[in-house]
Design an enzyme around this catalytic site. Structure first.
Site, short mmCIF file in Angstrom:
data_model
loop_
_atom_site.label_atom_id
_atom_site.label_comp_id
_atom_site.label_asym_id
_atom_site.label_seq_id
_atom_site.Cartn_x
_atom_site.Cartn_y
_atom_site.Cartn_z
CE LYS A 52 -3.89 -2.41 2.04
NZ LYS A 52 -4.73 -2.75 3.20
CD GLN A 96 -3.66 -4.48 6.22
OE1 GLN A 96 -3.76 -3.43 5.58
NE2 GLN A 96 -4.01 -5.63 5.70
CG ASP A 119 -9.77 -0.31 4.37
OD1 ASP A 119 -9.42 -0.74 3.26
OD2 ASP A 119 -9.10 -0.48 5.41
N1 GUN Z 1 -6.96 -7.03 5.73
C1 GUN Z 1 -7.22 -7.80 4.66
N2 GUN Z 1 -7.75 -7.06 3.67
C2 GUN Z 1 -7.84 -5.80 4.12
C3 GUN Z 1 -8.29 -4.57 3.55
O1 GUN Z 1 -8.74 -4.48 2.43
N3 GUN Z 1 -8.19 -3.48 4.36
C4 GUN Z 1 -7.70 -3.54 5.62
N4 GUN Z 1 -7.68 -2.44 6.33
N5 GUN Z 1 -7.28 -4.66 6.17
C5 GUN Z 1 -7.35 -5.77 5.42
#
Ligand code: GUN
Length: 278
Positions: A52, A96, A119
């Site tokens: 990211k 996350q 998100d």
């Molecule tokens: N953990 C697995 N996929 C995601 C996601 O798309 N966003 C976040 N924040 N955590 C995750």
């Protein structure tokens, strides 16, 4: 053989579009900043967070990384989120998941300002999606809609079956397909006669988390098959929830693993960050 839906090239295209949008914002004196919070050092999460940050750098988004120890309390995390909510220069906040067991994930998601919820997990974002109002949309299902549209797959009027009902993928996926005028069925682990249901699908979206579960006897001839799963098999090779080699010969289009849905999630996160600037 089927059309291979190329998530790598479609995600690259979206990142280029976002990069242009960010440059245009910069020309107006506006920067875009994403705060990324990781609690603990789960190796898979560290890889996702690293990717990211890399994508942010590529498209011109500033990223602020908060790497907090496993022992961080819920109060400390909520306090950091509160501070980031109040910072005008922070446009997006991402925590996350998964979080350590002593932290209530729902409380953390609710604490994020809905205007910074890139998100798309906040109840306000999900509610807006449900009633057709503007708001952030969860990145993986949003990416799947882009894959379908940019591969020339018509959704309106089609039988769409989503296998899986998670808050992050299955449920928002169903709502998005409905918004595109698909006829939507959500199947799950308690569905009776799953094969009978999935065989109705013109568009079959699989997010079950079980390696190679979907074989050709679940798939209608000529269907479009989207595989959200990602697993390592016994030979350390990546595979999805769909048995690709078995299913590919009977469908009209399919996403590979890797290189299908996976790269779209981060591309759509970048898209949401650019949208967060108002
Ligand atoms: N953990 C697995 N996929 C995601 C996601 O798309 N966003 C976040 N924040 N955590 C995750």
């Amino acid at each position: 053989m089927p059309q291979i839906i190329d998530g790598k090239s479609i995600s690259a295209q979206i990142k280029e579009e976002v990069k242009e949008k960010i440059s245009a914002l910069k020309a107006q004196g506006k920067t875009v900043t994403l705060a990324v919070i990781q609690v603990g050092a789960d190796p898979a999460s560290s890889v996702y967070v690293g990717n990211k940050k890399k994508a942010c750098a590529y498209v011109g988004i500033e990223s602020l990384a908060y790497e907090l120890p496993e022992e961080t309390t819920q109060e400390e995390l909520l306090s950091l989120i509160g501070n980031l909510n109040r910072k005008e220069e922070v446009n997006g906040i991402l925590v996350q998941l998964p979080l350590p067991k002593h932290i209530d994930e729902d409380a953390v998601i609710r604490a994020i300002d809905a205007g910074k919820d890139v998100d798309g997990f906040h109840p306000q974002s999900v509610g807006a999606l449900c009633i057709g109002q503007p708001g952030f949309v969860s990145c993986t299902p949003a990416g799947i809609i882009e894959l379908l549209k940019r591969s020339g797959v018509e959704i309106a009027g089609k039988e769409c079956v989503v296998v899986g009902r998670s808050n992050i993928v299955g449920k928002p996926m169903a709502l998005l397909l409905l918004r595109e005028n698909g006829t939507v069925t959500v199947a799950h682990s308690k569905t009776a006669d799953l094969k009978e249901v999935t065989k109705r699908a013109d568009i079959l979206i699989v997010a079950v988390g079980k390696p190679k579960m979907i074989t050709r006897d679940y798939v209608k001839e000529g269907a479009v098959v989207i595989d959200v799963g990602i697993h390592r098999n016994e030979n350390n090779k990546l595979c999805g929830d769909v048995d690709y080699d078995d299913v590919a010969p009977v469908c009209s289009a399919i996403t590979p693993v890797p290189g299908g849905v996976g790269p779209m999630t981060i591309a759509m996160l970048m898209y949401n960050c650019a949208e967060a600037v108002k």
